[in-house]
Design an enzyme around this catalytic site. Structure first.
Site, short mmCIF file in Angstrom:
data_model
loop_
_atom_site.label_atom_id
_atom_site.label_comp_id
_atom_site.label_asym_id
_atom_site.label_seq_id
_atom_site.Cartn_x
_atom_site.Cartn_y
_atom_site.Cartn_z
CB SER A 84 34.27 47.87 55.46
OG SER A 84 32.91 48.16 55.56
CB CYS A 136 29.97 46.27 57.18
SG CYS A 136 31.27 45.36 56.35
N1 LIG Z 1 33.73 51.79 48.75
C1 LIG Z 1 33.41 52.02 50.02
O1 LIG Z 1 32.42 52.70 50.33
C2 LIG Z 1 34.25 51.45 51.12
C3 LIG Z 1 33.88 51.76 52.42
C4 LIG Z 1 34.62 51.27 53.47
C5 LIG Z 1 35.74 50.49 53.20
N2 LIG Z 1 36.10 50.20 51.94
C6 LIG Z 1 37.26 49.31 51.76
O2 LIG Z 1 38.23 49.83 50.89
C7 LIG Z 1 38.84 48.76 50.15
C8 LIG Z 1 38.80 49.09 48.68
O3 LIG Z 1 37.46 49.36 48.28
P1 LIG Z 1 37.11 50.13 46.91
O4 LIG Z 1 35.83 50.82 47.14
O5 LIG Z 1 38.30 50.85 46.43
O6 LIG Z 1 36.81 48.89 45.95
P2 LIG Z 1 37.01 48.81 44.37
O7 LIG Z 1 36.87 50.15 43.75
O8 LIG Z 1 36.12 47.70 43.90
O9 LIG Z 1 38.52 48.35 44.23
C9 LIG Z 1 38.97 47.09 44.63
C10 LIG Z 1 40.15 46.75 43.79
O10 LIG Z 1 40.62 45.44 44.18
C11 LIG Z 1 40.92 44.71 43.01
N3 LIG Z 1 40.78 43.28 43.22
C12 LIG Z 1 39.68 42.61 43.65
N4 LIG Z 1 39.94 41.29 43.68
C13 LIG Z 1 41.22 41.13 43.26
C14 LIG Z 1 42.05 39.99 43.05
N5 LIG Z 1 41.62 38.76 43.28
N6 LIG Z 1 43.31 40.19 42.60
C15 LIG Z 1 43.76 41.44 42.34
N7 LIG Z 1 43.02 42.56 42.51
C16 LIG Z 1 41.77 42.40 42.96
C17 LIG Z 1 39.91 45.19 42.00
O11 LIG Z 1 40.35 44.91 40.70
P3 LIG Z 1 39.24 44.49 39.57
O12 LIG Z 1 38.23 45.60 39.56
O13 LIG Z 1 40.06 44.37 38.33
O14 LIG Z 1 38.67 43.20 40.07
C18 LIG Z 1 39.86 46.69 42.31
O15 LIG Z 1 40.86 47.38 41.60
C19 LIG Z 1 38.08 47.50 50.54
O16 LIG Z 1 38.81 46.79 51.49
C20 LIG Z 1 36.82 48.00 51.16
O17 LIG Z 1 36.35 47.15 52.17
C21 LIG Z 1 35.38 50.67 50.88
#
Ligand SMILES: NC(=O)c1ccc[n+]([C@@H]2O[C@H](COP(=O)([O-])OP(=O)(O)OC[C@H]3O[C@@H](n4cnc5c(N)ncnc54)[C@H](OP(=O)(O)O)[C@@H]3O)[C@@H](O)[C@H]2O)c1
Length: 314
Positions: free
Chosen positions: A109, A111
């Site tokens: 990310s 950040c």
């Molecule tokens: N959203 C943004 O604006 C953004 C911006 C920059 C970068 N990113 C990066 O993109 C990546 C994904 O982000 P996202 O926005 O897609 O997040 P998200 O919608 O919260 O998805 C994360 C996923 O990871 C799973 N997860 C978390 N802990 C876990 C564990 N212990 N075991 C198995 N699965 C697990 C969650 O499952 P559960 O929900 O069932 O826990 C969820 O399906 C991250 O690395 C983040 O840093 C996101």
């Protein structure tokens, strides 16, 4: 290049980024994608992760699973954000390497870059000065993940890469009232204000910070593109290279949602980093460019919000 029937594991496939990567892989005809829900495989449990990789031996891994949250979630649970993310990343990357995974792509990310980094932020400003305090724990975990990929490449000759997206939004976003990011939080607030007929909505801060937003399907296209076309220790920024103020974003979301009341600002609440814009010249030079403009992306996201009432409650 990944073979169309190569075994590809997308970690976090029910999340916003993971689900977009699966959609993009399907769109491009990849037909051997493996996934596990959090309930089926807890990536924080090293024993479970090792067992899964030893049994499945995926050739490619997209690591899009993480404990993710907005300013409040991050700053209230610094220890949990560090532990969960650090352990999850180390488990997955290490097990992938031990089981002969050809290529892994780690999602970080923006950040990870210093709070006062020169704008727009280039990949090489990593670790040049202090991080933003509110999400320091999360950033340190993400830096560790990308550095672990780099160290494996250097020590063992792997081909593990990382990508650092700006703020993302799109289908499957998290609309939690206190633990979501700014754009989905605004969609929910204006939708609820419209439904309740509220004459005014108060937003955090003074609306002055500048931010950049990328539609998640555009990111997913870049992720697959990088898996096929990029190798290197330095990360790759993913963004639009365009910014707007939070006030402008707020007005745009209100317009798309159809909220016509007043928007007030509570400047006793924190603004966060004053400006965050990524330099995307590296991804551009590799041949990628975003194509979803912000207003269109918000429209698509709002449609998804309306179509998925359960998602809105997670
Ligand atoms: N959203 C943004 O604006 C953004 C911006 C920059 C970068 N990113 C990066 O993109 C990546 C994904 O982000 P996202 O926005 O897609 O997040 P998200 O919608 O919260 O998805 C994360 C996923 O990871 C799973 N997860 C978390 N802990 C876990 C564990 N212990 N075991 C198995 N699965 C697990 C969650 O499952 P559960 O929900 O069932 O826990 C969820 O399906 C991250 O690395 C983040 O840093 C996101």
């Amino acid at each position: 290049m990944m073979d169309k029937n190569a075994k590809i594991y997308v970690a976090g496939h029910r999340g916003m980024v993971g689900s977009a990567i699966v959609r993009e892989l399907n769109r491009q005809g990849y037909n051997n994608i493996i996934t596990r829900t959090h309930k089926e495989l807890d990536l924080i449990r090293q024993d479970q992760v090792e067992e899964f990789f030893a049994a499945e031996k995926p050739e490619y891994v997209f690591l899009a699973a993480a404990k993710v949250g907005g300013i409040m979630g991050n700053s209230e649970a610094l220890a949990d954000f560090m532990y969960d993310n650090m352990v999850l990343e180390m488990n997955v990357i290490n097990a992938a390497w031990k089981n002969g995974c050809k290529k892994l792509e780690f999602l970080g990310s923006s950040c990870i870059y210093p709070r006062m980094a020169p704008q727009p932020m280039k990949e090489n400003c990593l670790l040049t000065s202090e991080l933003e305090k509110t999400n320091e724990a999360y950033a340190l975990a993400k830096i560790s993940g990308l550095k672990y990929c780099e160290y494996l490449n250097k020590q063992y000759g792997t081909d593990y890469i990382s990508v650092m997206p700006t703020n993302l939004y799109g289908p499957n976003d998290n609309y939690h009232p206190t633990h979501s990011h700014v754009l989905p939080a605004l969609i929910r607030r204006f939708h609820e204000a419209k439904e309740a007929g509220l004459s005014e909505v108060t937003c955090w801060g003074d609306g002055s910070p500048l931010r950049e937003f990328l539609y998640v399907d555009d990111l997913a296209e870049l992720c697959v593109f990088l898996m096929n076309n990029y190798s290197g220790n330095e990360t790759v920024n993913a963004g639009t290279g365009k910014e707007l103020t939070i006030k402008e974003l707020t007005e745009l979301v209100a317009k798309v949602v159809g909220y016509e009341g007043k928007i007030l600002w509570d400047s006793t609440k924190p603004n966060g980093t004053p400006r965050k814009l990524l330099d995307v010249s590296k991804a551009t030079a590799l041949g990628w460019k975003y194509h979803t403009e912000l207003e269109e992306g918000i429209r698509l996201t709002y449609q998804d919000f309306l179509n998925n009432p359960m998602r809105a409650e997670r």
